[in-house]
Design an enzyme around this catalytic site. Structure first.
Site, PDB file in Angstrom:
ATOM      1  N   GLU A  71       1.261  -0.208  -4.904  1.00 25.08           N
ATOM      2  CA  GLU A  71       0.320   0.849  -5.277  1.00 25.08           C
ATOM      3  C   GLU A  71       1.080   2.164  -5.331  1.00 25.08           C
ATOM      4  OE1 GLU A  71      -3.247   3.632  -3.630  1.00 25.08           O
ATOM      5  OE2 GLU A  71      -1.732   2.779  -2.354  1.00 25.08           O
ATOM      6  N   ASP A 105       0.825  -1.207   0.000  1.00 28.39           N
ATOM      7  CA  ASP A 105       0.000   0.000   0.000  1.00 28.39           C
ATOM      8  C   ASP A 105       0.863   1.262   0.000  1.00 28.39           C
ATOM      9  OD1 ASP A 105      -2.632   1.331   0.384  1.00 28.39           O
ATOM     10  OD2 ASP A 105      -1.796   1.906   2.331  1.00 28.39           O
TER      11      ASP A 105
END
Ligand code: CA
Length: 480
Positions: A262, A232
């Site tokens: 990400e 993340d």
């Protein structure tokens, strides 16, 4: 895995009923049957409250096992249910990727006092205050876990920034001061330096933090028998941390331990530079392609379809892009809202599931629906998954050569007899295109798998077929 397909198995509006792990376990056989080969599961550890999606991380070592933050289970279930679910997916050869949130932690157990400087939120390298003492929730004891798995206790000096001054009850971007304290260098340059995103920002240059996260990475991968991770918010994390973290985990789990990051940026050059800085140790989501598809869906007939795959990560790096149509952040109402419009979604999935480059990821919301309402796209996604596994092999010959009607041919390969296909997408009127599927296929009769076009196409002696598509739709042509 050849023609693997990932599914992101959650969306932003799931009910807080603790049932996701059970639901996913019960769905394992079905996922296998439709051709899903990996599942990305949401953050599976204790967040600041039970209903949180998992991104407001509290304790990485509490996988729904301890009574902390007024709950044992997470939004998605208990640790026992999590493990049973993963065992079941593995029975069907489905890999499991855990969402790893290592950029920040939500509020701790008690406040601490330490020195900070406030910085300009739009230009983080610029101080807008003198040094002052802040009171912030940076002390973590994890009392309910009582030192099991790790006795590490977090303090203010393990963070590089905080977002809230409890003394003055005021939000801001506060940079922690002290020896070796600064924003990390290897982060996105948006806002001057985008190290700080929200909550308490981990200092990924602090040796104790690096060590603890490395230990956690190995522990959680072993504990859950993970096959990989979705990392993340990596544009807010020091790039050197990411590469050493994966090196550390792979030393234990094997070089094929999968990772996708990400990095939310639609600029291909930024993503290129990032891949270079981490030695391409991680796949990245193809955000530029997502934005192309978003724009195409918004502009409708005004969009020049010749640009559909231009500047995408998957074109630049065949093996490093994870292609997706939407996710929990881009769906309506979310932080990075940019949802591809409904009419274009079948075409968008046709593109990512049938093109040669990229590792496609199907969004739970597009397959099962959001807010508990059924998705209208499930049937076409099932059809496209079948097409991917049966026909989407061999080289790709592009026909991105018209403002409204574009497509490509997959030539097929020897290992998959009868494979090969022709995809056509139109954002305007009904269209047609002569595409060459190879002279060896002369005389074959091809039909549209989607059922949108009822006519058949006969391949001529040069290997050409005059393929058709309805306006605003897609067609997927294969041998009858
Ligand atoms: Ca950060």
């Amino acid at each position: 895995m050849k023609n693997g397909v990932m599914m992101q198995y959650f969306e932003w509006n799931l009910p807080n009923d603790g049932n996701l792990w059970k639901k996913l376990k019960d769905d394992a056989k079905h996922l296998h049957e439709i051709g899903i080969t990996a599942v990305w599961i949401p953050p599976a550890y204790k967040a600041d409250e039970q209903q949180d999606e998992g991104y407001a991380t509290y304790d990485l070592f509490d996988l729904g096992e301890f009574d902390q933050q007024n709950t044992v289970r997470t939004k998605y279930g208990t640790k026992a249910e999590l493990k049973q679910m993963i065992d079941e997916l593995h029975k069907y050869q489905i890999s499991v990727y855990l969402d790893a949130v290592m950029n920040h932690k939500a509020e701790g157990d008690y406040t601490e006092r330490f020195m900070v400087k406030e910085v300009d939120p739009k230009e983080r390298t610029k101080d807008i205050s003198d040094e002052f003492e802040i009171q912030a929730w940076t002390g973590y004891l994890f009392r309910g876990r009582n030192n099991k798995y790790s006795d590490f206790k977090w303090h203010w000096y393990h963070f590089s920034g905080v977002g809230f001054d409890d003394a003055k009850k005021r939000s801001g971007v506060f940079k922690v001061m002290g020896e070796n304290k600064n924003w990390s260098e290897g982060v996105d340059k948006e806002n001057g330096n985008y190290d700080f995103l929200l909550c308490n920002d981990l200092d990924l240059n602090h040796p104790e933090v690096i060590n603890e996260l490395n230990r956690w990475g190995v522990w959680v991968s072993k504990e859950l028998d993970l096959d990989g991770m979705r990392l993340d918010a990596i544009k807010h994390m020091d790039d050197k941390f990411i590469s050493q973290f994966l090196k550390h985990v792979r030393a234990d789990r094997g070089e094929d331990f999968y990772a996708v990051g990400e990095y939310w940026n639609g600029d291909i050059e930024t993503l290129d530079n990032y891949l270079e800085s981490v030695g391409s140790c991680v796949d990245l989501f193809d955000v530029p392609l997502h934005y192309n598809m978003y724009e195409a869906s918004r502009k409708g007939k005004e969009y020049d379809m010749q640009n559909l795959i231009k500047n995408s990560l998957s074109v630049a790096h065949a093996e490093l892009g994870v292609t997706f149509v939407d996710n929990h952040d881009s769906q309506l109402g979310s932080s990075l809202e940019s949802e591809v419009e409904e009419w274009f979604k079948p075409s968008a999935y046709g593109l990512i599931l049938l093109m040669k480059n990229g590792y496609p990821c199907i969004f739970y919301g597009d397959y099962y629906g959001v807010h508990g309402e059924e998705s209208p796209h499930r049937e076409i996604i099932d059809t496209l998954l079948q097409a991917r596994h049966k026909y989407a092999y061999g080289d790709q010959v592009d026909y991105f050569d018209h403002v409204a009607t574009v497509g490509f041919v997959r030539t097929g390969d020897k290992d998959h007899p009868g494979s090969g296909l022709a995809l056509l997408i139109s954002n305007g009127e009904d269209g047609n295109k002569m595409m060459n599927v190879g002279a060896a296929r002369k005389g074959e009769v091809w039909y549209d798998l989607t059922g949108n076009i009822k006519d058949k196409v006969v391949i001529d002696e040069d290997g050409d077929g005059n393929f058709l598509v309805e306006g605003g739709k897609l067609s997927v042509w294969v041998k009858e």
